[in-house]
Design a protein around this motif. Structure first.
Motif, short mmCIF file in Angstrom:
data_model
loop_
_atom_site.label_atom_id
_atom_site.label_comp_id
_atom_site.label_asym_id
_atom_site.label_seq_id
_atom_site.Cartn_x
_atom_site.Cartn_y
_atom_site.Cartn_z
N ILE A 49 0.85 -1.20 0.08
CA ILE A 49 0.03 -0.12 0.04
C ILE A 49 0.82 1.09 -0.09
O ILE A 49 1.83 1.29 0.96
N ALA A 50 0.78 2.29 -0.96
CA ALA A 50 1.35 3.44 -1.02
C ALA A 50 0.61 4.49 -1.33
O ALA A 50 -0.61 4.64 -1.81
N ALA A 51 1.02 5.61 -1.12
CA ALA A 51 0.33 6.92 -1.26
C ALA A 51 0.50 7.23 -2.78
O ALA A 51 1.40 7.10 -3.47
N ASP A 52 -0.65 7.80 -3.36
CA ASP A 52 -0.81 8.48 -4.67
C ASP A 52 -0.62 9.77 -4.79
O ASP A 52 -1.32 10.58 -4.08
N HIS A 53 0.59 10.17 -5.19
CA HIS A 53 1.18 11.49 -4.81
C HIS A 53 2.18 11.99 -6.15
O HIS A 53 2.87 11.12 -6.57
N PRO A 54 1.98 13.24 -6.66
CA PRO A 54 2.81 13.40 -7.88
C PRO A 54 4.40 13.41 -7.68
O PRO A 54 4.99 13.35 -8.45
N GLU A 55 4.63 13.54 -6.07
CA GLU A 55 6.16 13.70 -6.16
C GLU A 55 6.54 12.19 -5.67
O GLU A 55 7.87 12.26 -5.21
N SER A 56 5.73 11.18 -5.83
CA SER A 56 6.27 9.79 -5.61
C SER A 56 6.18 9.32 -6.76
O SER A 56 5.24 9.09 -7.30
N ALA A 57 7.10 8.10 -6.98
CA ALA A 57 7.24 7.30 -7.72
C ALA A 57 6.89 5.77 -7.57
O ALA A 57 6.68 4.94 -8.31
N ALA A 58 5.92 5.76 -6.53
CA ALA A 58 5.37 4.62 -5.84
C ALA A 58 4.31 4.05 -7.05
O ALA A 58 4.47 2.73 -7.22
N SER A 59 3.57 4.77 -7.86
CA SER A 59 2.67 4.22 -8.79
C SER A 59 3.36 3.76 -9.95
O SER A 59 3.02 2.63 -10.66
N GLU A 60 4.49 4.21 -10.27
CA GLU A 60 5.36 3.87 -11.31
C GLU A 60 6.12 2.43 -10.72
O GLU A 60 6.07 1.58 -11.78
N VAL A 61 6.54 2.29 -9.69
CA VAL A 61 7.06 0.97 -9.39
C VAL A 61 6.40 -0.15 -9.06
O VAL A 61 6.43 -1.03 -9.34
N ILE A 62 5.06 0.02 -8.45
CA ILE A 62 4.31 -1.12 -8.01
C ILE A 62 3.06 -1.17 -9.30
O ILE A 62 2.37 -2.24 -9.33
N ALA A 63 2.61 -0.23 -10.15
CA ALA A 63 1.83 -0.26 -11.01
C ALA A 63 0.40 -0.89 -10.49
O ALA A 63 -0.08 -0.39 -9.35
N ASN A 64 -0.11 -1.97 -11.09
CA ASN A 64 -1.37 -2.58 -10.40
C ASN A 64 -0.89 -3.84 -9.90
O ASN A 64 -1.86 -4.58 -9.43
N ALA A 65 0.35 -4.00 -9.16
CA ALA A 65 0.72 -5.12 -8.12
C ALA A 65 0.63 -4.62 -6.90
O ALA A 65 1.06 -5.30 -5.85
N GLY A 66 -0.02 -3.39 -6.47
CA GLY A 66 -0.32 -3.19 -5.19
C GLY A 66 -1.50 -2.00 -5.21
O GLY A 66 -2.20 -1.68 -5.94
N PHE A 67 -1.61 -1.33 -4.23
CA PHE A 67 -2.63 -0.46 -4.00
C PHE A 67 -2.21 1.06 -3.60
O PHE A 67 -1.28 1.20 -2.91
N LEU A 68 -2.68 1.94 -4.31
CA LEU A 68 -2.56 3.26 -4.23
C LEU A 68 -3.69 3.93 -3.43
O LEU A 68 -4.85 3.67 -3.70
N THR A 69 -3.28 4.90 -2.52
CA THR A 69 -4.59 5.71 -1.91
C THR A 69 -3.97 7.20 -1.48
O THR A 69 -2.91 7.53 -1.40
N PRO A 70 -4.79 7.92 -1.58
CA PRO A 70 -4.51 9.28 -1.07
C PRO A 70 -3.80 9.24 0.23
O PRO A 70 -4.34 8.49 1.22
N PRO A 71 -2.98 10.02 0.57
CA PRO A 71 -2.27 10.17 1.87
C PRO A 71 -3.23 10.69 3.06
O PRO A 71 -2.67 11.96 3.39
N ALA A 72 -4.10 10.23 3.34
CA ALA A 72 -5.22 10.63 4.36
C ALA A 72 -5.57 9.28 5.51
O ALA A 72 -5.50 8.30 4.75
N VAL A 73 -5.82 9.63 6.58
CA VAL A 73 -6.03 8.68 7.50
C VAL A 73 -7.20 7.82 7.40
O VAL A 73 -7.07 6.30 7.23
N ASP A 74 -8.20 8.24 7.06
CA ASP A 74 -9.66 7.49 6.52
C ASP A 74 -9.36 6.62 5.39
O ASP A 74 -9.79 5.35 5.30
#
Length: 378
Positions: free
Chosen positions: A306-331
Motif C-alpha cells: 500500500i503506497a500513497a498516490d502523490h505526484p512527487e512519489s514514484a510509487a505508482s510507477e514502481v508498483i503499478a497494479n501489483a499493489g494499492f495506491l491511496t490518497p495520503p489521508a487517515v481514512d
C-alpha cells in the motif's frame, strides 16, 4: 570498459541506497571482465586501495562524519570533492567513463572539472530532485541548495534517473526529457525469496526512514482505526530518523498501542527482509519517493503493498497494479488497510512485478547507457 564510480560513501562500510546501487552494478560489470574503481572515503582499515568482490575501492580521503544537525554536511562534501581532484586527475586517462553519484552534488562538479578537456564522459545518477523541498530542509539557506542543484543539473553530462517521476522533475531545472535515461534501482530477488520469515512477524509492516514526508503518523492512526475490526492484527515499524521520538510518543497514546511495535533501525538487511517475508501487508504512505526500493522489496517478499498516490512519489510507477495506491489521508489509508487485511489482493502478482527490478536486469540497463555515453550515441 574501465569505469570510475564517484561516491563519498562506499558499500559495505556505509549501507545506503546509492552506494548499494554502485556496488551491485559494479560487481556485476567486474564479473563480466570490466575494470571497476570506486573512489570514496576510506571507511575501511588497511591499505588505501583494496579489492572487494572484484571491485577496486580507492580511498581518496579518510572517514568523516556525514551529517551535521541531522543534515548532510556541506563541509564534508566540499572536503571530499577537493581531496578527490588530484586522485581522479592522476588516473583519468585510464578510465573510459566516470559515473558520479549525485547527492551531495559537489563530487559531480569536481568530476566534471577533471573530465574537462578529456574524452572521458561523465554520467550522473539522480535518485531524487528536491526542488522546493530545499525550503523545508535548509530553511533560510534553501536558495543555496537550489542553486547547487540547478548548477549540477545544467553541468554538461549524461543524466540517469531512477524513475520517470525523478526524470520529469529533473527537466524542471535542467536537461530535456529525451536526454535523460531511466534505469531503476534494484534488488536481489533470489535473496528475498529465500530469506526465512521472522518467527515473530507483523501483519502490517513499515520499513524506512522516520521523516516527516514518510507520513508514518498517518499509518499509526489508520492502523489504530481498523484495529477494532481486526482484533489480532499487529503493526511493526522499522526505521530511525528525526521523527522517531515523536512517533514513539504518538504510538503510546493510541487505543491499540499494545499492538504497535517500534523496532528502530535494524543493522542487518536480512532482518528487514525476514520481517517483510513474515508480513501480509507492507504500507508506506510517503509522499516523496524518487524511486521507493522498499516497495519493490516488499513485492518480492509477496506482501500486499500500500503506497500513497502523490505526484512527487514514484510509487505508482514502481508498483503499478501489483499493489494499492491511496490518497495520503487517515481514512483512505484505513479503508485500504482493511481491504488488504481481509485478503484483497492486487490484480498483478507482486512477485512477478518485482522481478523486473532484479539487479541483473538493472546492471544490463546501466551498462547499455554507459556504452552509449562512451560511443557518443546517447
Amino acid at each position: 570498459m574501465n569505469t570510475a564510480f564517484i561516491s563519498n560513501v562506499v558499500f559495505p562500510f556505509v549501507k545506503g541506497g546509492a552506494e548499494k546501487r554502485i556496488h551491485e552494478i559494479g560487481r556485476r560489470l567486474a564479473a563480466e571482465g570490466h575494470e571497476i574503481t570506486v573512489y570514496g572515503r576510506q571507511f575501511w582499515d588497511g591499505p588505501q586501495v583494496i579489492d572487494y568482490e572484484g571491485v577496486t575501492l580507492y580511498g581518496v580521503a579518510s572517514a568523516a562524519e556525514l551529517y551535521a544537525d541531522d543534515r548532510r554536511s556541506i563541509t564534508e562534501a566540499i572536503d571530499f570533492s577537493t581531496r578527490l581532484l588530484p586522485h581522479l586527475r592522476r588516473n583519468i586517462d585510464d578510465h573510459d567513463l566516470v559515473v558520479a553519484s549525485l547527492f551531495p552534488y559537489f563530487p559531480v562538479l569536481a568530476s566534471k572539472l577533471v573530465t574537462l578537456g578529456t574524452e572521458t564522459p561523465l554520467v550522473t545518477t539522480w535518485h531524487e530532485v528536491w526542488l522546493d523541498h530545499w525550503d523545508e530542509y535548509l530553511g533560510h539557506l534553501a536558495p543555496f541548495g537550489k542553486a547547487i542543484e540547478r548548477l549540477t543539473a545544467n553541468t554538461p553530462h549524461y543524466p540517469i534517473a531512477v524513475s520517470g517521476v525523478t526524470a520529469d522533475r529533473l527537466t524542471e531545472i535542467g536537461p530535456a526529457r529525451d536526454r535523460i535515461e531511466v534505469v531503476p534501482n534494484g534488488l536481489d530477488v533470489t535473496q528475498i525469496e529465500t530469506t526465512e520469515p521472522a518467527a515473530e512477524g507483523f501483519d502490517v509492516l513499515y520499513a524506512g526512514r522516520l521523516a516527516e514526508h514518510k507520513n508514518v503518523d498517518l499509518l499509526l492512526e489508520a492502523f489504530d482505526q481498523i484495529a477494532d475490526t481486526r482484533p489480532d492484527a499487529t503493526l511493526g515499524v522499522i526505521g530511525d530518523g528525526p521523527e522517531r521520538d515523536a512517533l514513539e510518543a504518538r504510538a503510546q497514546t493510541l487505543e491499540h498501542a499494545d499492538r504497535i511495535t517500534m523496532l528502530g533501525f535494524l543493522e542487518e538487511y536480512d532482518d528487514v527482509l525476514a520481517h517483510m517475508r513474515a508480513a501480509d501487508v507492507f504500507a508506506s504512505p510517503s509522499t516523496r519517493e524518487g524511486f521507493g526500493i522498499t516497495f519493490a522489496e516488499a513485492m518480492a517478499a509477496d506482501c500486499t503493498v500500500i503506497a500513497a498516490d502523490h505526484p512527487e512519489s514514484a510509487a505508482s510507477e514502481v508498483i503499478a497494479n501489483a499493489g494499492f495506491l491511496t490518497p495520503p489521508a487517515v481514512d483512505d489509508l484505513a479503508s485500504v488497510l482493511e481491504r488488504a487485511l481481509a485478503g484483497d489482493r492486487p490484480a498483478t502478482d507482486p512477485t512477478a512485478r518485482a522481478r523486473r527490478y532484479d539487479w541483473d536486469s538493472v546492471a544490463e540497463q546501466a551498462e547499455a547507457c554507459y556504452r552509449r555515453a562512451i560511443d557518443g550515441t546517447w
